[in-house]
Structures are given as structure tokens and as C-alpha cells.
Write an enzyme that holds these catalytic residues in place. Structure first.
Site, PDB file in Angstrom:
ATOM      1  CD  GLU A  54       6.156 -11.032  25.353  1.00  0.00           C
ATOM      2  OE1 GLU A  54       7.182 -10.748  26.001  1.00  0.00           O
ATOM      3  OE2 GLU A  54       5.206 -10.244  25.222  1.00  0.00           O
ATOM      4  CE1 TYR A  72       7.239 -10.444  30.530  1.00  0.00           C
ATOM      5  CE2 TYR A  72       8.444 -11.660  28.847  1.00  0.00           C
ATOM      6  CZ  TYR A  72       7.632 -10.606  29.217  1.00  0.00           C
ATOM      7  OH  TYR A  72       7.194  -9.724  28.274  1.00  0.00           O
ATOM      8  CG  ASP A  76       9.052  -6.947  32.324  1.00  0.00           C
ATOM      9  OD1 ASP A  76       8.362  -6.476  33.249  1.00  0.00           O
ATOM     10  OD2 ASP A  76       9.286  -6.329  31.266  1.00  0.00           O
ATOM     11  CB  CYS A  86       6.752  11.473  38.782  1.00  0.00           C
ATOM     12  SG  CYS A  86       8.049  10.356  39.367  1.00  0.00           S
ATOM     13  CB  CYS A  96       4.185   6.671  43.390  1.00  0.00           C
ATOM     14  SG  CYS A  96       5.850   5.995  43.268  1.00  0.00           S
TER      15      CYS A  96
END
Length: 388
Positions: free
Chosen positions: A40, A123, A141, A217, A226
Site C-alpha cells: 500500500e 486511505y 483512493d 462500460c 451508472c
DNA sequence: AATGCGGGGTC
DNA sequence: GACCCAGCATT
């Protein structure tokens, strides 16, 4: 922003998609706290592909918190060389000392305690808590902000800290209340719903709802719900205020050589490229005459000077326009530390530390042993190359 | 809230 | 060129 959604409505198709589309990544194989932590920190503002070659090497050199806490600075910087944002690894080492002293070498399974550690913000605390420990906290994030502002067609400026906090609060509440069907939960690694959900959101952002170019998409588990897609405005989100323009700095970089040795120096402990090694360089685009004057000031006797090619390096906030000179100097027993092994036993690193002085090192050794940032890569070749 | 902090990829 | 990236610390 997510007022119109129930998290279950978003989470179930996303988790089902993630089960089939999760990339195989080194840090996902064994999500132990230390391994997750290292990944991370490396992944902050850094793409997965850039991190991969560093990750295993780092883990092998420093396999646990104790090894990280005890690692000498120069080795630490060498392991991080090229990854950038070097404070990340300095802070991680400070945190490793804290974890050793206060938590018996084990990262705390507590979001608030993780957040107190150096280099761990909201985060990273969320990522470690959820991925390593299964705690229901979000890890927000850039990916998460992008996919959520798109699915909700939210035009809030994602650069605003207040927006990020609001998203964290909202997601956190939803995650605590989230229930996932047994059959779906069982196919997640360790049945860790919070960890999978956070990683799934980031995965969607990184591979489908991509940051540059049009999102894919057709492959998205959220395409039907969406709002950005429904409005044909996928590229309008996220809304992001422009960064300040970077400033331009002229620098003159010197390759000062004496036979097979070359002069380098250690940068200051704070600021840009803190604690890394560099070729000596000066502000401004200097003439050969000015360079020779500087070289003499440093108590060297120049034999020859040669203009090197110009180079450019772009940082996020500064652009270096560099001109270079190679200077052959007469071998002499004075000036910079030419014989590391002689004298009072201090290493050249110790002598250079904090003093900003030049140290002469074996030209081949220079790139092998010292962390030299890629800003100097255009001239690093001269560390080995002979003068005709 | 704004700024400093790397380096590399994509369009 | 411009934009972005599994952000954080400091002021």
C-alpha cells in the site's frame, strides 16, 4: 453522493465481478499485514505495473517489521530508488520502529491506531485494516472517487478534502451495515468482505472505469445503474480542479572525474530527493568558465572540460532543464574525500551525511551502491564512460 | 485549504 | 504538451 444507492445494490454485482476479474498480484497471494502495508505504501500515487518489480525485492531484503526497522538508511533508499516520493519509505521505517516498540512487531488491527503511524493516512489505514484484518472501513483512493462520482454523476471537485472525508464517512457507514449473501461471501478470499469490496472498487477503477481515455462500460458490472453512462457523460467525471503549473529551474550538472573515480554528494535530509545521492550540480545554466571557477573553488585542478548534452527532467511540481559538463581533474591528495578507507575510519557516507560535501567514489560503484534518482539518468551513463 | 513531494505511463 | 496514478505530511 450515494444517497440514492444502497450499498448492497452496488456491492453484490461488483463483488461477483471481482471474483472473476481480480488480477493476480504479488501482494494478494498472502495478505499478511506487513505485506499489505508495504504494497500500500508503494502503491501510493504509483501504478501497479511500476510497483511490481520493487515489491518482491523489497520483501526479500526486508521480510518483516523488525528488518525494516533496523535497515540502514542507504540500503533503504537503494531499495526504493526510482519509485519516487522517498518520504514514503522513510516514514514507513519510522512506523516500523513504533510498531516494534509499541505493538510487539505486529501492525495493530485497529483503524485509529494504524492512522497514528507515520506515513499511514486514511486511505492506507483503511486498506490495511480491511484487507489484512477484515475490518469494515473504506479505503478511498483516486479509483474509488472516480468510479463513485461517475456512477452517481456527482460533479463535486474531488480535490476537496471535505469531499473525500464525506465519501469516507458515507462508505464507512454503508460497509458496517452491508450484508452479503452467503454463497457470494464464501468465494471471497478468507470470506473477507470489506477487503474484497475495497479492492474491487479499486480494481474496477484501474481496469474498467479507467482514468485516462474512455471507460470500458461494456465490461462494467455497474453499467446499468451508472448515471454518467446514462447521460453519456462518462468523461465529465470526476471533476478535478487543475494543479498549479510547475516551475522551471535551470541546473548545471557536473561529472567531475579523476581517473576512475567520480564525485557525488548526498542531498540534504529534507526537501526534494531528500537523502539521495546526486552528481554535483549548481543553479543556473553555467558557462564552462563559470564551471571551472567552481571546480577550482572546490580545491580541484581541472585538466579538461567537455560540454555534455542538455537534459530535462520533469517532477510533479518542478521541471529541471539541465546542462552538463564533464571535468577531468588532476589527482590530488586534498579536497574531497578520495580515500574512503583511510583516515579516521568514517565511511564516505558518514562524511557526506549532512555536510553536503563531495565524495569521490569508484565510478562503477556509484550506480551500484548509491541511490541516485532518475533525474540524473541522462548523466548517469557518464559515471562509467571513459573520456575518449 | 494549499503546497511539497517522483517517476512513468497514456492520450 | 496535459493528465493521471491503490496519498501523506506539513504549514
Amino acid at each position: 453522493m450515494l444517497d440514492n444507492y444502497h450499498l448492497n445494490q452496488l456491492a453484490e454485482p461488483l463483488l461477483a465481478w471481482f471474483v472473476d476479474h481480480a488480477r493476480v498480484l504479488p501482494w494478494r497471494e498472502r495478505p499478511e499485514p506487513y505485506r499489505v502495508w508495504v504494497s500500500e505504501i508503494m502503491l501510493q500515487q504509483t501504478r501497479v505495473e511500476a510497483v511490481k518489480p520493487y515489491y518482491e525485492r523489497f520483501l526479500k531484503a526486508l521480510p518483516d517489521v523488525a528488518a525494516l526497522a533496523a535497515c540502514p538508511e542507504d540500503q533503504l533508499m537503494k531499495l526504493w530508488e526510482g519509485l519516487g516520493y522517498y518520504n514514503r519509505v522513510r516514514n514507513m521505517q519510522k512506523a516500523a520502529v513504533t510498531v516494534t516498540e509499541e505493538y510487539d512487531g505486529v501492525l495493530p488491527a485497529d483503524y485509529g491506531k494504524l492512522l497514528e503511524l507515520k506515513g499511514i493516512g486514511s486511505y492506507t489505514a483503511g486498506a490495511i485494516a480491511s484487507i489484512a484484518y477484515g475490518i469494515p472501513v473504506p479505503a478511498v483512493d483516486g479509483n474509488v472517487l472516480r468510479i463513485l462520482t461517475r456512477v452517481a454523476a456527482d460533479d463535486t471537485d474531488i480535490m476537496k478534502q471535505s469531499f473525500r472525508s464525506a465519501v469516507e464517512a458515507q462508505l464507512g457507514e454503508m460497509m458496517r451495515e452491508l450484508t452479503v449473501p452467503e454463497e457470494l461471501r464464501r468465494v471471497l478470499r478468507d470470506e473477507n468482505v470489506p477487503g474484497a469490496l475495497n479492492q474491487a472498487m479499486m480494481e474496477l477503477g484501474a481496469t474498467v472505469c479507467v482514468p485516462n481515455g474512455a471507460p470500458l462500460c461494456e465490461e462494467c458490472p455497474w453499467s446499468k445503474m451508472c448515471l454518467a453512462r446514462a447521460q453519456g457523460r462518462m468523461m465529465d467525471f470526476p471533476v478535478k480542479s487543475k494543479a498549479k503549473a510547475r516551475r522551471i529551474e535551470e541546473r548545471t550538472v557536473l561529472v567531475i572525474r579523476d581517473g576512475e573515480k567520480v564525485a557525488i554528494r548526498k542531498r540534504p535530509k529534507k526537501g526534494l530527493l531528500a537523502g539521495l545521492y546526486e552528481l554535483p550540480n549548481l543553479s543556473g545554466a553555467l558557462s564552462a568558465k563559470e564551471v571551472l571557477s567552481y571546480v577550482k573553488e572546490q580545491q580541484f585542478a581541472p585538466l579538461r572540460i567537455e560540454k555534455l548534452a542538455d537534459a530535462k527532467h520533469i517532477f510533479s511540481h518542478i521541471e529541471w532543464r539541465m546542462s552538463g559538463y564533464a571535468i577531468l581533474v588532476e589527482e590530488a591528495g586534498f579536497a574531497a574525500e578520495k580515500e574512503p578507507e583511510s583516515g579516521n575510519g568514517r565511511t564516505p557516507e558518514e562524511k557526506a551525511d549532512g555536510e553536503g560535501g563531495l565524495i569521490f567514489v569508484d565510478a562503477w560503484d556509484a550506480r551500484e551502491r548509491y541511490a541516485i534518482p532518475s533525474a540524473f539518468s541522462a548523466y548517469a551513463g557518464y559515471l562509467k564512460k571513459e573520456f575518449d
